[in-house]
Motif scaffolding. Structure first.
Motif, PDB file in Angstrom:
ATOM      1  N   GLY A 123       0.780  -1.223   0.000  1.00 11.18           N
ATOM      2  CA  GLY A 123       0.000   0.000   0.000  1.00 11.18           C
ATOM      3  C   GLY A 123       0.814   1.276   0.000  1.00 11.18           C
ATOM      4  O   GLY A 123       0.261   2.373  -0.116  1.00 11.18           O
ATOM      5  N   LEU A 124       2.121   1.162   0.097  1.00 14.04           N
ATOM      6  CA  LEU A 124       2.964   2.351   0.195  1.00 14.04           C
ATOM      7  C   LEU A 124       2.949   3.224  -1.055  1.00 14.04           C
ATOM      8  O   LEU A 124       3.003   4.445  -0.951  1.00 14.04           O
ATOM      9  CB  LEU A 124       4.411   1.948   0.509  1.00 14.04           C
ATOM     10  CG  LEU A 124       4.670   1.479   1.931  1.00 14.04           C
ATOM     11  CD1 LEU A 124       6.109   0.993   2.067  1.00 14.04           C
ATOM     12  CD2 LEU A 124       4.393   2.583   2.936  1.00 14.04           C
ATOM     13  N   ASP A 125       2.900   2.610  -2.204  1.00 24.97           N
ATOM     14  CA  ASP A 125       3.047   3.370  -3.443  1.00 24.97           C
ATOM     15  C   ASP A 125       1.728   3.706  -4.132  1.00 24.97           C
ATOM     16  O   ASP A 125       1.732   4.415  -5.128  1.00 24.97           O
ATOM     17  CB  ASP A 125       3.950   2.610  -4.422  1.00 24.97           C
ATOM     18  CG  ASP A 125       5.374   2.506  -3.899  1.00 24.97           C
ATOM     19  OD1 ASP A 125       5.829   3.460  -3.239  1.00 24.97           O
ATOM     20  OD2 ASP A 125       6.015   1.474  -4.139  1.00 24.97           O
ATOM     21  N   GLY A 126       0.627   3.193  -3.613  1.00 27.34           N
ATOM     22  CA  GLY A 126      -0.653   3.434  -4.263  1.00 27.34           C
ATOM     23  C   GLY A 126      -1.448   4.535  -3.586  1.00 27.34           C
ATOM     24  O   GLY A 126      -1.002   5.163  -2.632  1.00 27.34           O
ATOM     25  N   ASP A 127      -2.646   4.738  -4.110  1.00 26.30           N
ATOM     26  CA  ASP A 127      -3.538   5.727  -3.500  1.00 26.30           C
ATOM     27  C   ASP A 127      -4.300   5.081  -2.340  1.00 26.30           C
ATOM     28  O   ASP A 127      -4.210   3.877  -2.110  1.00 26.30           O
ATOM     29  CB  ASP A 127      -4.497   6.312  -4.541  1.00 26.30           C
ATOM     30  CG  ASP A 127      -5.362   5.255  -5.214  1.00 26.30           C
ATOM     31  OD1 ASP A 127      -5.692   4.242  -4.570  1.00 26.30           O
ATOM     32  OD2 ASP A 127      -5.713   5.437  -6.388  1.00 26.30           O
ATOM     33  N   LEU A 128      -5.035   5.877  -1.609  1.00 30.68           N
ATOM     34  CA  LEU A 128      -5.735   5.406  -0.424  1.00 30.68           C
ATOM     35  C   LEU A 128      -6.738   4.303  -0.754  1.00 30.68           C
ATOM     36  O   LEU A 128      -6.799   3.280  -0.072  1.00 30.68           O
ATOM     37  CB  LEU A 128      -6.444   6.567   0.283  1.00 30.68           C
ATOM     38  CG  LEU A 128      -7.230   6.208   1.537  1.00 30.68           C
ATOM     39  CD1 LEU A 128      -6.324   5.589   2.601  1.00 30.68           C
ATOM     40  CD2 LEU A 128      -7.938   7.439   2.092  1.00 30.68           C
ATOM     41  N   ASP A 129      -7.509   4.480  -1.818  1.00 28.12           N
ATOM     42  CA  ASP A 129      -8.507   3.466  -2.178  1.00 28.12           C
ATOM     43  C   ASP A 129      -7.858   2.122  -2.481  1.00 28.12           C
ATOM     44  O   ASP A 129      -8.342   1.078  -2.046  1.00 28.12           O
ATOM     45  CB  ASP A 129      -9.346   3.929  -3.371  1.00 28.12           C
ATOM     46  CG  ASP A 129     -10.325   5.031  -3.009  1.00 28.12           C
ATOM     47  OD1 ASP A 129     -10.682   5.149  -1.814  1.00 28.12           O
ATOM     48  OD2 ASP A 129     -10.733   5.784  -3.910  1.00 28.12           O
ATOM     49  N   SER A 130      -6.752   2.139  -3.207  1.00 25.39           N
ATOM     50  CA  SER A 130      -6.052   0.896  -3.529  1.00 25.39           C
ATOM     51  C   SER A 130      -5.494   0.247  -2.267  1.00 25.39           C
ATOM     52  O   SER A 130      -5.562  -0.974  -2.107  1.00 25.39           O
ATOM     53  CB  SER A 130      -4.906   1.162  -4.508  1.00 25.39           C
ATOM     54  OG  SER A 130      -5.396   1.661  -5.719  1.00 25.39           O
ATOM     55  N   GLY A 131      -4.941   1.065  -1.385  1.00 24.07           N
ATOM     56  CA  GLY A 131      -4.407   0.542  -0.134  1.00 24.07           C
ATOM     57  C   GLY A 131      -5.481  -0.080   0.730  1.00 24.07           C
ATOM     58  O   GLY A 131      -5.277  -1.152   1.316  1.00 24.07           O
ATOM     59  N   LEU A 132      -6.629   0.566   0.819  1.00 23.99           N
ATOM     60  CA  LEU A 132      -7.734   0.022   1.612  1.00 23.99           C
ATOM     61  C   LEU A 132      -8.282  -1.264   1.001  1.00 23.99           C
ATOM     62  O   LEU A 132      -8.650  -2.201   1.721  1.00 23.99           O
ATOM     63  CB  LEU A 132      -8.842   1.062   1.762  1.00 23.99           C
ATOM     64  CG  LEU A 132      -8.487   2.271   2.620  1.00 23.99           C
ATOM     65  CD1 LEU A 132      -9.588   3.325   2.550  1.00 23.99           C
ATOM     66  CD2 LEU A 132      -8.220   1.864   4.058  1.00 23.99           C
ATOM     67  N   ARG A 133      -8.330  -1.316  -0.308  1.00 20.28           N
ATOM     68  CA  ARG A 133      -8.782  -2.532  -0.998  1.00 20.28           C
ATOM     69  C   ARG A 133      -7.823  -3.693  -0.709  1.00 20.28           C
ATOM     70  O   ARG A 133      -8.247  -4.802  -0.396  1.00 20.28           O
ATOM     71  CB  ARG A 133      -8.903  -2.261  -2.497  1.00 20.28           C
ATOM     72  CG  ARG A 133      -9.684  -3.285  -3.261  1.00 20.28           C
ATOM     73  CD  ARG A 133     -10.084  -2.876  -4.682  1.00 20.28           C
ATOM     74  NE  ARG A 133      -9.163  -1.999  -5.388  1.00 20.28           N
ATOM     75  CZ  ARG A 133      -9.317  -0.669  -5.547  1.00 20.28           C
ATOM     76  NH1 ARG A 133     -10.384  -0.066  -5.037  1.00 20.28           N
ATOM     77  NH2 ARG A 133      -8.445   0.048  -6.215  1.00 20.28           N
TER      78      ARG A 133
END
Length: 105
Positions: A60-70
């Motif tokens: 999740g470090l390099d993605g956006d919040l939605d991607s990290g939460l997914r």
């Protein structure tokens, strides 16, 4: 971070702790024993859940919040099929928090 990177200045243990660069500071004669003690909590902990947490954090470090939460939701949901999850829940109900002994399955 820029201050340290640009100047290359020395940071002693106390300042490193104040800056949040380290979690704790111990005397030189305690380093090995404290490191072994600290690592021991993970050696007998929920290996599958720790690996999942690491995957969620690193992924999740390099993605956006939605991607990290997914991603977090996916790895979390996957833990419910493990033996460790059942062991942890049973131990929590029967003995309270922090007393489970995990098999890493």
């Amino acid at each position: 971070a820029k201050d340290l990177i640009y100047t290359g200045r020395y940071v002693d243990a106390t300042e490193a702790r104040e800056m949040g660069l380290v979690d704790r500071v111990v005397g030189a004669d305690e380093v090995h024993a404290r490191a072994v003690e600290w690592a021991g909590q993970f050696a007998t902990g929920p290996a599958v859940a720790l690996a999942a947490a690491k995957a969620a954090i690193d992924g999740g470090l390099d993605g956006d919040l939605d991607s990290g939460l997914r991603l977090e939701g996916q790895v979390f949901a996957g833990l419910f099929t493990t033996e460790d999850q059942k062991t942890g829940m049973r131990s929590f109900v029967e003995n309270g928090p922090g007393k489970a002994v995990f098999d890493g399955k």
